[in-house]
Design a protein around this motif. Structure first.
Motif, PDB file in Angstrom:
ATOM      1  N   UNK A  71       1.461 -12.042   9.745  1.00 32.30           N
ATOM      2  CA  UNK A  71       1.621 -10.812  10.505  1.00 32.30           C
ATOM      3  C   UNK A  71       3.072 -10.433  10.624  1.00 32.30           C
ATOM      4  N   UNK A  72       3.349  -9.474  11.423  1.00 30.47           N
ATOM      5  CA  UNK A  72       2.422  -8.818  12.338  1.00 30.47           C
ATOM      6  C   UNK A  72       1.525  -7.779  11.646  1.00 30.47           C
ATOM      7  N   UNK A  73       0.335  -7.616  12.197  1.00 32.56           N
ATOM      8  CA  UNK A  73      -0.617  -6.624  11.711  1.00 32.56           C
ATOM      9  C   UNK A  73      -0.630  -5.482  12.712  1.00 32.56           C
ATOM     10  N   UNK A  74      -0.474  -4.255  12.224  1.00 30.66           N
ATOM     11  CA  UNK A  74      -0.350  -3.096  13.120  1.00 30.66           C
ATOM     12  C   UNK A  74      -1.542  -2.161  13.015  1.00 30.66           C
ATOM     13  N   UNK A  75      -2.028  -1.751  14.195  1.00 29.00           N
ATOM     14  CA  UNK A  75      -3.089  -0.748  14.318  1.00 29.00           C
ATOM     15  C   UNK A  75      -2.473   0.408  15.087  1.00 29.00           C
ATOM     16  N   UNK A  83      -0.084  -4.249  17.979  1.00 28.32           N
ATOM     17  CA  UNK A  83       0.395  -5.147  16.939  1.00 28.32           C
ATOM     18  C   UNK A  83      -0.165  -6.530  17.241  1.00 28.32           C
ATOM     19  N   UNK A  84      -0.674  -7.187  16.206  1.00 26.36           N
ATOM     20  CA  UNK A  84      -1.264  -8.512  16.362  1.00 26.36           C
ATOM     21  C   UNK A  84      -0.475  -9.496  15.507  1.00 26.36           C
ATOM     22  N   UNK A  85      -0.061 -10.580  16.119  1.00 29.41           N
ATOM     23  CA  UNK A  85       0.664 -11.623  15.395  1.00 29.41           C
ATOM     24  C   UNK A  85       0.150 -12.961  15.923  1.00 29.41           C
ATOM     25  N   UNK A  86      -0.863 -13.499  15.250  1.00 30.03           N
ATOM     26  CA  UNK A  86      -1.485 -14.726  15.729  1.00 30.03           C
ATOM     27  C   UNK A  86      -2.163 -14.485  17.065  1.00 30.03           C
TER      28      UNK A  86
END
Length: 131
Positions: free
Chosen positions: A67-71, A79-82
């Motif tokens: 990540x980070x994965x962003x919506x 934002x998701x990071x773990x």
């Protein structure tokens, strides 16, 4: 943390979903609440489908995706990071609200269910652990 979901009828007869939080920043707003109810003016059906993408990203982060994965919505995003998630303002990325990814995933599901129920859902209050 307590979130309140509600529907507000506009002058043109349409109803819009709104989210409010009891955990506001120094400016009196909740970035999380704004990230949930920011539909970009595209309406309920598109918002319901777009929430699926947010849930997919949250689950991917929890499963160990790099990540980070962003919506992102129109003005706000998550934002998701773990295990850690962040709600943020797209215009001011330094303005953030941190919550566990699992909590954000749960709230995305509750918000999606509320939208799917439509204005008949009335008002719904959700309480979650914010830490």
């Amino acid at each position: 943390m307590k979130l309140t979901f509600s529907w507000h009828k506009l002058a043109n007869g349409y109803s819009v979903a709104c989210c409010a939080s009891d955990r506001n920043n120094a400016h009196g707003t909740s970035l999380l609440a704004h990230a949930l109810d920011d539909d970009g003016g595209l309406g309920r059906d598109i918002a319901i489908n777009w929430i699926e993408e947010g849930k997919r990203l949250a689950n991917a982060a929890l499963a160990g995706a790099s990540g980070p994965l962003r919506w992102e919505r129109e003005y706000f995003g998550l934002e998701f990071d773990g295990d850690q998630g962040i709600a943020f303002d797209l215009d001011d990325p330094e303005c953030t609200e941190q919550l566990p990814t699992r909590t954000l995933l749960l709230l995305l599901q509750h918000w999606q269910d509320f939208l799917a129920a439509g204005p008949e859902a009335g008002v719904k209050t959700i309480e979650v652990e914010a830490d």
